[in-house]
Scaffold this motif. Structure first.
Motif, short mmCIF file in Angstrom:
data_model
loop_
_atom_site.label_atom_id
_atom_site.label_comp_id
_atom_site.label_asym_id
_atom_site.label_seq_id
_atom_site.Cartn_x
_atom_site.Cartn_y
_atom_site.Cartn_z
N LEU A 472 0.83 -1.21 0.00
CA LEU A 472 0.00 0.00 0.00
C LEU A 472 0.86 1.26 0.00
O LEU A 472 0.57 2.23 -0.71
CB LEU A 472 -0.92 0.00 1.22
N ILE A 473 1.92 1.24 0.79
CA ILE A 473 2.80 2.41 0.86
C ILE A 473 3.49 2.63 -0.49
O ILE A 473 3.61 3.77 -0.96
CB ILE A 473 3.83 2.22 1.99
N GLU A 474 3.94 1.56 -1.11
CA GLU A 474 4.58 1.68 -2.42
C GLU A 474 3.61 2.23 -3.45
O GLU A 474 4.00 2.97 -4.37
CB GLU A 474 5.11 0.32 -2.87
N GLN A 475 2.32 1.88 -3.32
CA GLN A 475 1.31 2.36 -4.26
C GLN A 475 0.83 3.77 -3.93
O GLN A 475 0.06 4.34 -4.69
CB GLN A 475 0.11 1.41 -4.25
N GLU A 480 -4.64 4.57 3.91
CA GLU A 480 -5.18 3.24 4.17
C GLU A 480 -4.18 2.41 4.97
O GLU A 480 -4.56 1.66 5.88
CB GLU A 480 -5.52 2.54 2.86
N ALA A 481 -2.91 2.54 4.65
CA ALA A 481 -1.88 1.81 5.40
C ALA A 481 -1.88 2.23 6.87
O ALA A 481 -1.79 1.39 7.78
CB ALA A 481 -0.51 2.06 4.78
N ILE A 482 -2.01 3.54 7.11
CA ILE A 482 -2.04 4.04 8.49
C ILE A 482 -3.26 3.52 9.24
O ILE A 482 -3.19 3.14 10.41
CB ILE A 482 -1.99 5.58 8.49
N ASP A 483 -4.42 3.50 8.55
CA ASP A 483 -5.64 2.99 9.18
C ASP A 483 -5.47 1.53 9.61
O ASP A 483 -5.91 1.12 10.69
CB ASP A 483 -6.82 3.11 8.21
#
Length: 971
Positions: A472-475, A480-483
């Motif tokens: 997710l971070i790469e995208q 959303e990654a933090i959630d």
């Protein structure tokens, strides 16, 4: 950083235990010395793990190395022999708990033989001695026997070996290939002589099939699954017609692997062919079952969970055939288990095998096909139930755990790959991790997101969460990654104990990811864990939560994210009120306190202090103030000193209180270091606490404190020095009076006039009067003129009443206070102009240095030789530069700063005596300060300096401007 008390006590216990065993061997267990050492060992064990605590002490052995709580001990030969004894006895470790009693420790020690005995007997003796003991546990080394002849063979090769006897080697390499094994299975199906009947996803298919191991050929055709035609390796086999079949052979075309399962309806066949002994019956059972009929509905009824467990159990039995555990009898058991399975369970097994065949080209050649098949069945069943919504993620984990027990047994039987990795020292994934990873890879994207944002996110292995969030971070989906990470951390508050445990483990593994995604997440995760630390009652869970808390704190310290560190320290303070032992242990492991020196340097260097840094330092007042006090004492520039003092002031009352408590009752060395900074922050506290303590300090400590207070720039430092004057060593009094004069504070006027008139402190000499008169000249107080004139002009019947040195000092002061009277008095004073050349220096009001020279320093044309006369080993000095208050000399041997020396200086045919204190080193030389000197000797010393000054005046002027030359640095 201070050493961990538990580790220190543990090391002491190990040493005492060795001594105890040594005395037992020498004198026996009833000897008084042995009993005495038993008491000592028990007390040290109690220190390491106090009664009522949650801790334990693990003493391990590997070869000749002892380990304490997993940390190697640097032991003597005795410790190495003890480790070798434990290892030879097959003991991995001995664990001592807080509940251990002295009687249990004595039983443990008495189990060790005093004479010659076999090491193997030790384990049995310890077991018998510690039967029923609650405070000591023995952990043995477990050995597993294997057949070295079949060590390099996979399951299939081992099955063949069990069947073919001496001909096994020619099949070993072939059977290690999953694709080849599946071809053998298909051939074995033909040799069974029965049709492969079942159900599949299609309908209306028909074809003929032939497979065997003889010398003929066969062909097959089907409308489902993409099967083409192919030639088998032999000529005889089965033939038949129907709507389902499994076609395999080295020459299959049109399919990615060896074959697929397809069709519906019923069919049958007959034929003959050559099998491969008992193996053919077992493998044929795997693919064709015990014969039976299926339904041609074109749909599929999934087996129940219990039936899946029965399939896995049957596969385990099949694996035992390959390892020789039961031989043909085990093959019969497997066939019986397969026959008892319902038709839908048999169909599921066949379809899984067909799917595995399609993946054969990319499978690793050393993986066991049977293990792959078992994993495939487990993952497929769990995934289908999860997608249908029949179970939640946590139930899936429980289901996989149960299935993993059967697969684990199969892996232990067929664990060739794991054995190789273990021998190479590589830690392989656990079987449970493998199943979890495979299940997660099969879950659709929407399902993954839904689970990770639910209250069951803890069920997902940390590795899978990390992989998903990393993607997710790469995208660019940072939000959303933090959630997801935020939701995962919240699982630490779950009411389910297993959830809290897995969350703590996951947070430990993902600490770096939390810092990378958003450092604020570290604070949030630490908050959840810190609150859990205060309320968690389960000792095991508390250990997992503590480990996670420490790991996240370390990551915050490494990434220098100060708000998270502040959060961690604040939470630890809360835990400390309830569980002080736990909090103390965690503080030592968090890695924040050991970085305080770096944090202090960063705060002093930065123009704008990083957010949260000051608050972190506030929460560590002791370590921070120790570092600031050290840096404050080393400052030579007033600007640096001000900067350190301002930072210390920003840390608040608690930090200042630590300085007060240290000065009031702390160790002398620490009190000395804190005095200067405290004098700047709270001079009243210094005036209250220091005078009563300083009289008991060594002279070197008194000397250091006086200089630090003078250099501190404190507004009340003159008052502090006046309070200390009557309590210090007589040799320190001249320094105190000099420093009082440097402050130029009128508060000292009354006391200085009293001393100048001859009212000396207890132990003081006339040398103090000269120092007091010089100090009066620096204060520039008109009230002192009368006293100074009286000293300068008072006569007796023959000559002057006061010594020349005292009169010279008075005249020099009057030249500043009343120059008209002084110039008029000089011609009749009997004082030469040369005697006035070395006057006390004025102290610059706005000097950039924290300390200033008090007298002009003269470079001697010819070095003056001197020797100490009061030391056990006297020292030779070669004085190159000197002033009325001291000098710099090359010395013949090392002397510690603060050492008192009686100097005998040789001036041609004359010699001078002086008492001096050695100061700091400067390059190859060492400074010294004159603290007492006969005034007649001082007059001679003054004339010698004046002669060198007049002959070298031009060089002196060129080197330093007159006003600035004497204020360039402290002594």
């Amino acid at each position: 950083m201070k050493a961990d008390p538990k580790t220190t006590a543990g090391r002491a216990f190990v040493r005492s235990l060795n001594l105890l065993l040594k005395f037992a061997r020498l004198y026996g267990y009833e000897h008084a010395r042995t009993n005495e050492h038993l008491q000592v060992a028990y007390e040290e064990l109690r220190t390491a793990i106090p009664m009522g605590s949650d801790g334990s002490l693990l003493l391990g052995a590997t070869g000749a190395q002892l380990l304490l709580d997993g940390v190697p001990l640097e032991g003597a030969p005795a410790e190495k022999q003890f480790a070798q004894l434990l290892s030879a006895a097959g003991l991995a470790s001995v664990q001592f708990f807080a509940s251990v009693t002295e009687e249990e420790l004595e039983r443990f020690v008495r189990a060790f033989p005093t004479g010659k005995a076999k090491p193997a007997e030790l384990a049995q003796q310890l077991k018998a001695a510690l039967a029923g003991a609650q405070g000591i546990r023995i952990n043995e080394i477990c050995f597993v026997a294997t057949d070295s002849r079949l060590k390099d063979a996979s399951m299939a090769a081992q099955i063949a070996a069990a069947s073919l006897g001496n001909d096994q080697d020619q099949f070993r390499q072939w059977l290690n290939d999953p694709k080849k094994l599946l071809e053998l299975i298909a051939a074995a199906q033909g040799s069974q002589g029965g049709g492969a009947i079942g159900q599949g996803p299609g309908s209306g298919a028909s074809g003929t099939a032939s497979a065997g191991l003889g010398g003929g050929s066969g062909e097959g055709e089907s409308n489902a699954g993409g099967i083409g035609t192919g030639n088998g390796p032999g000529g005889g086999g089965t033939s038949g017609s129907g709507s389902s079949g499994f076609v395999a052979g080295p020459g299959v075309a049109g399919a990615p692997g060896a074959g697929v399962w397809s069709g519906g309806g019923s069919g049958g066949g007959s034929g003959g062919g050559r099998g491969v002994g008992p193996i053919s019956g077992v493998v044929a059972s795997l693919t064709a079952g015990a014969g039976g009929t299926g339904t041609g509905s074109g749909g599929s009824v999934e087996p129940s969970e219990e039936e899946i467990y029965r399939i896995l159990g049957a596969l385990t039995s099949f694996g035992q055939v390959g390892t020789g555990q039961g031989g043909v009898a085990a093959a019969g058991v497997f066939q019986e288990q397969m026959a008892q399975l319902p038709g839908r369970a048999q169909d599921t097994l066949r379809q899984a095998l067909a799917g595995l065949a399609a993946q054969a080209p990319i499978a690793k050649p050393d993986e066991s096909v049977i293990v792959q098949l078992a994993e495939h069945l487990a993952i497929r069943f769990a995934l289908e139930r999860f997608e249908r919504g029949e179970v939640k993620v946590n139930a899936v984990r429980q289901m996989l755990d149960r299935m993993n027990q059967e697969i684990d047994n199969l892996r232990k039987i067929l664990g060739e790959h794991e054995d190789k990795m273990s021998e190479a020292g590589i830690l392989a994934e656990s079987h449970r991790e493998i199943l979890d990873k495979q299940f997660w890879a099969a879950v659709p994207e929407s399902g993954k997101r839904a689970v990770l944002l639910s209250g069951e996110a803890w069920c997902i292995p940390p590795r899978n969460v990390q992989s998903y969030v990393g993607e997710l971070i790469e995208q660019g989906n940072i939000a959303e990654a933090i959630d997801i990470l935020h939701n995962y951390a919240a699982c630490a508050d779950s009411e389910d104990a297993d959830a809290r445990k897995k969350t703590a483990v996951g947070l430990s593994e993902m600490a770096e990811l939390y810092a990378k995604a958003d450092p604020n997440l570290l604070s949030e995760a630490l908050r959840h864990l810190g609150l859990r630390l205060s309320v968690e009652q389960d000792a095991e869970l508390q250990g997992f939560v503590s480990a996670a808390f420490v790991r996240l704190s370390q990551e915050a310290a490494t990434s220098r994210y100060f708000p998270a560190m502040e959060q961690a320290l604040d939470l630890i303070a809360g835990v400390e009120s309830q569980r002080p032992g736990t909090a103390q242990s965690l503080r030592a492991k968090m890695g924040i306190e050991e970085r305080v020196p770096d944090f202090v340097d960063e705060a002093l260097r930065a123009r704008h202090v990083a957010a949260g840094l000051t608050n972190v330092l506030k929460l560590l007042p002791e370590s921070t103030m120790e570092q600031l006090a050290t840096r404050f004492n080393r400052c030579s520039l007033r600007e640096d000193s001000e900067h350190v003092a301002n930072l210390a002031s920003d840390l608040g009352e608690e930090a200042v209180q630590y300085l007060r408590s240290t000065l009031r009752g702390g160790p002398i060395g620490e009190a000395v270091e804190m005095a200067g900074l405290l004098g700047r922050l709270d001079p009243e506290a210094v005036m209250v606490f220091l005078p009563g303590r300083i009289k008991d300090f060594p002279r070197t400590s008194q000397d250091r404190i006086v200089r630090q207070i003078s250099a501190s720039g404190a507004t009340r430092r003159c008052h502090i020095l006046l309070e200390l004057l009557d309590h210090v060593d007589p040799l320190i009094m001249p320094l105190v009076i000099d420093e009082i004069g440097v402050t130029a504070d009128r508060e000292a006027l009354s006391r200085l006039l009293t001393i100048a008139d001859g009212d000396l402190p207890l132990g003081g000499t006339i040398f103090l009067r000269v120092k007091a008169v010089e100090a009066l000249g620096r204060i520039h107080a008109p009230e002192s003129v009368t006293t100074l004139k009286r000293i300068a002009e008072t006569k007796k019947r023959f000559g002057w009443f006061h010594p020349p040195e005292l009169r010279i000092a008075a005249v020099q002061a009057l030249l500043r206070l009343d120059p008209e009277w002084a110039n008029e008095f000089l011609p009749k004073s009997g004082i030469e102009r040369e005697d006035l050349a070395l006057a006390p220096l004025d102290v610059p009001v706005n000097s950039k240095f924290v300390r200033q020279r008090r007298h002009a320093r003269v470079r001697l044309r010819k070095p003056v030789k001197a020797v100490s006369t009061n030391l056990k080993e006297n020292c030779l000095l070669e004085i190159k530069t000197a002033s009325l208050s001291g000098g710099v000399a090359t010395i013949s041997r090392h002397m510690a700063p603060g050492t008192q020396v009686q100097l005998k200086m040789q001036l041609g045919l004359r010699s001078l005596q002086a008492t001096a204190l050695m100061r700091d080193y400067r390059a190859q030389d060492m400074a010294f300060e004159i603290v007492d000197m006969n005034l007649e000797e001082r007059s001679k010393y003054r004339r010698m300096l004046a002669e060198n000054l007049s002959r070298d005046a031009s060089a002196q002027d060129n080197e330093h401007p007159p006003a600035a030359a004497e204020a360039v640095a402290s002594r």
